[in-house]
Design an enzyme around this catalytic site. Sequence first.
Site, PDB file in Angstrom:
ATOM      1  CG  ASP A  94      -1.523  -1.585   1.935  1.00  0.00           C
ATOM      2  OD1 ASP A  94      -1.243  -2.300   1.330  1.00  0.00           O
ATOM      3  OD2 ASP A  94      -2.607  -1.171   2.290  1.00  0.00           O
ATOM      4  CG  ASP A 148      -5.614  -3.182  -2.668  1.00  0.00           C
ATOM      5  OD1 ASP A 148      -5.393  -2.372  -3.900  1.00  0.00           O
ATOM      6  OD2 ASP A 148      -5.530  -4.313  -2.810  1.00  0.00           O
ATOM      7  N   GLY A 156      -5.912  -6.558   4.098  1.00  0.00           N
ATOM      8  CA  GLY A 156      -4.472  -6.689   4.480  1.00  0.00           C
ATOM      9  C   GLY A 156      -3.902  -8.240   4.308  1.00  0.00           C
ATOM     10  NE  ARG A 203      -5.808 -13.441  -5.757  1.00  0.00           N
ATOM     11  CZ  ARG A 203      -5.007 -13.515  -6.872  1.00  0.00           C
ATOM     12  NH1 ARG A 203      -5.110 -14.468  -7.646  1.00  0.00           N
ATOM     13  NH2 ARG A 203      -4.214 -12.164  -7.319  1.00  0.00           N
TER      14      ARG A 203
END
Length: 221
Positions: free
Chosen positions: A10, A12, A47, A50
């Site tokens: 992942d 971020d 996770g 947006r």
Amino acid sequence: MKKIDAVVFDLDGVITDTAYFHFLAWKRLADELEIPFDEAFNETLKGISRMDSLNLILENGNKKSEYSLSEKEELADRKNSHYQELLKELTPNDILPGIKELIADIKSDGLPIGLASVSKNAQTVLAALNLESAFDYVVDAATVKNSKPHPEIFLTACEKLGVLPERSIGIEDALAGVKAIKASNMFAVGVGEILQNADYRVDATDELQWSKIKQKYENHQ
């Protein structure tokens, strides 16, 4: 020894802490909409996409029905503009502790490395961190239809890398991300206290040692 085909990260909260930039950008938008927003609520957004995040924020402020789809898209774009402004401050010094070493150790074993991020700014972030060449394939929000915890993003990464998910490892810092890894039939490594559902969990990225991850993977039934 159980063979490992690949490792998928992942972005971020694992590679760099742009998660905090997301928090600041969402908070600015929520403040503009006069909706309460704090770090505790921000945890529920980790996770996920947006638009899903925006809907949760609007729901929290009892304003979900006040905006049309096009207006919601404009709000999501506004949040992204706030986020991109913050990204201008990002440098290679913002790579989280232990990550450079982990990537180097994985590469020394000759394994392909993928990135699975719901961020539409993944390439921008990698460029700012000078990590573009570290990943053999990047899957981002523009590549997949379903957000985490749906497994599509990790399955796509494995497919593009030409590897079997059941012989691959995913590394995440979010509950939705770990669920997506598990649903992909991959071995899940979680970074963070709340990720008890991971196959192997550490408290912080500086504890991500490749030798330990391999050992846990090999002992996993």
